[in-house]
Design an enzyme around this catalytic site. Structure first.
Site, mmCIF file in Angstrom:
data_model
loop_
_atom_site.group_PDB
_atom_site.id
_atom_site.type_symbol
_atom_site.label_atom_id
_atom_site.label_comp_id
_atom_site.label_asym_id
_atom_site.label_seq_id
_atom_site.Cartn_x
_atom_site.Cartn_y
_atom_site.Cartn_z
ATOM 1 C CE LYS A 77 -4.229 -1.910 1.679
ATOM 2 N NZ LYS A 77 -3.811 -3.513 1.780
HETATM 3 C C1 PLP Z 1 -4.399 -4.651 1.296
HETATM 4 C C2 PLP Z 1 -3.587 -5.766 0.998
HETATM 5 C C3 PLP Z 1 -4.101 -6.735 0.002
HETATM 6 C C4 PLP Z 1 -5.289 -6.851 -0.775
HETATM 7 O O1 PLP Z 1 -5.044 -5.805 -1.732
HETATM 8 P P1 PLP Z 1 -6.406 -5.304 -2.611
HETATM 9 O O2 PLP Z 1 -5.722 -4.263 -3.411
HETATM 10 O O3 PLP Z 1 -7.343 -4.698 -1.480
HETATM 11 O O4 PLP Z 1 -6.900 -6.371 -3.572
HETATM 12 C C5 PLP Z 1 -3.189 -7.931 0.162
HETATM 13 N N1 PLP Z 1 -2.306 -8.340 1.000
HETATM 14 C C6 PLP Z 1 -1.835 -7.155 1.771
HETATM 15 C C7 PLP Z 1 -0.506 -7.342 2.478
HETATM 16 C C8 PLP Z 1 -2.513 -6.030 1.949
HETATM 17 O O5 PLP Z 1 -2.029 -4.985 2.637
#
Ligand code: PLP
Length: 463
Positions: free
Chosen positions: A112
């Site tokens: 993120k």
């Molecule tokens: C947010 C997240 C996901 C999922 O990603 P999306 O974009 O919501 O599909 C997967 N793995 C981790 C570690 C995350 O923080």
């Protein structure tokens, strides 16, 4: 570039407007009016570009009219300055034709950061230009909170209030948020569950005078700018493996469908992608959709991969809009049904269109542990539970051994050491930046699950 809403009834905005707005006023999500196209020759010319330069090349058509090339280059350089690996998104080879992209070299050790670090820069830039300030309120069960805090800490035009359920996030996740001591960051430990936090945030947005007085804003994953920033690493991975002359496939552990939607966007823009593989945990609404053509909510269950414990994959709406030939009326119908009946079904034709782009695979917690153990024994690599699901999905669903598959490593294993350490029967090494966080003083305010108390706090501290 202009941006339109998937529900067809919101103002058309430019990149700046779509970034600051987040959600469209008709409840829809913003998408670009058309997909920028890159020819094979243009893609070939991107080989070997440093990550920040590649970001500028890929994002330039999306920000046209809002940022000069130099401004985009400067903001991108700032966004990725704080990553701990000089390649920003390094790739490892795990097996013949199986690759692993580490998207966890940013400040909070999860993918993120790629989107939020850039979003923080964009907010700072656009607000300064407008001479405005804003108040961001968010709710988090873990990863998003710290990534958003790291992204906007120290920005004078932004105050951020992050609500999390008191006593219900892991020590690492809490300390990543509460160790930040910048004056514009406020952590609110709510006596309640994550859903209570989310409801408080929704209620603040639904209070129009409050929303307008405080210039409320959101940085959740429906923000177009976040998707846009994520497109870049799909190009990067494919270029390293020989694009455009060699097609590649991607496997992505998926929750809200934001990460894998960026891969789909790259494909729309001309990147030769063979397969897009979705990995889900036992909260398998997407995998069930691809098995049946019906999107049906069921209760959320806690799993070893908590960042994927969700029942509504918000960004799937963007894909449905594309797959249906941009039929906003249909999207309104499907989303109404999803809100009231907790489910919707698509026509045979639309179902076929969906399956032509994605395949999906689910893994339960035991299979996830087995996958972590497998890679540790085979290669010595320690994989986090989310990324392990993507690796398993790649092996289960790949249609050819001749096409390289890149699996997205979405979190550093140290963030989920409680699940990983017993599985590999070894300690998980704490990266230096996390070790530092674990020693710092914590800053947070404990607050009741009560809207008027939360609003009073936000009002007082955003002044
Ligand atoms: C947010 C997240 C996901 C999922 O990603 P999306 O974009 O919501 O599909 C997967 N793995 C981790 C570690 C995350 O923080």
């Amino acid at each position: 570039m202009k941006y339109i809403s998937t529900r067809g009834d919101a103002p058309v905005l430019d990149f700046e407007g779509a970034t600051l707005a987040g959600l469209a006023t008709d409840g829809g999500l913003y998408v670009p009016e058309q997909w920028p196209q890159f020819s094979a020759a243009q893609i070939r010319s991107m080989r070997g570009l440093p990550y920040v330069k590649l970001t500028t090349e890929i994002m330039r058509p999306f920000v046209e009219g809002c940022l000069s090339e130099q401004e985009l280059a400067d903001l991108s350089a700032q966004a990725y300055a704080n990553f701990s690996h000089s390649a920003i998104a390094p790739i490892k080879q795990l097996d013949e034709q199986l690759f692993f992209m580490e998207l966890f070299q940013g400040p909070t050790l999860a993918f993120k950061d790629f989107a939020l670090q850039l979003l923080g820069q964009l907010f700072g830039h656009f607000l300064q230009k407008r001479g405005q300030t804003c108040t961001i309120v968010g709710a988090t069960s873990g990863d998003t909170g710290s990534a958003a805090i790291e992204a906007v800490r120290g920005l004078s035009a932004v105050k951020l209030f992050m609500l999390y359920p008191h006593g219900k996030v892991s020590d690492v996740q809490r300390r990543q948020m509460t160790s930040v001591d910048d004056a514009n960051i406020f952590n609110l430990a709510v006596d309640g569950h994550f859903d209570d936090c989310q409801n408080l945030v929704k209620a603040m947005f639904n209070d129009a005078p409050f929303r307008n007085d405080l210039q409320l804003s959101a940085v959740n994953s429906i923000n177009w700018a976040r998707i846009c920033a994520q497109i870049v690493y799909y190009f990067r991975a494919a270029l390293v493996l020989g694009a455009p002359d060699q097609p590649v496939s991607f496997s992505v552990p998926t929750g809200n469908f934001g990460n894998i939607f960026a891969a789909y966007a790259a494909k729309q823009m001309g990147l030769p992608i063979e397969q897009l593989i979705i990995g889900s945990n036992k909260n398998d609404i997407l995998t069930r959709f691809f098995e049946t053509g019906k999107m049906q909510q069921s209760g959320t269950q806690a799993s070893l991969s908590p960042s994927m414990d969700i029942q509504i994959s918000s960004n799937f709406e963007r894909f449905l809009f594309e797959a249906s030939g941009r039929d906003a009326a249909l999207i309104n119908n499907l989303m109404d049904s999803f809100a009231t009946e907790k489910s919707f079904s698509v026509s045979d034709e639309l179902y076929a269109a969906c399956k032509s782009h994605f395949s999906a695979h689910r893994l339960d917690d035991n299979e996830t542990k087995a996958q972590i153990k497998h890679w540790h024994q085979q290669t010595g690599e320690v994989i986090d539970p989310h990324s392990a699901i993507g690796l398993a999905a790649a092996q289960a669903r790949r249609s050819s051994n001749k096409v390289p598959v890149v699996c997205m490593g979405t979190a550093h294993p140290a963030k989920f050491a409680d699940a990983v350490a017993p599985t590999i029967e070894a300690q998980v090494e704490l990266p230096a930046r996390l070790a530092k966080v674990m020693q710092k003083e914590e800053h947070f305010t404990r607050i009741e699950n009560d809207l008027s108390q939360v609003q009073a706090f936000v009002r007082e501290h955003s002044a």
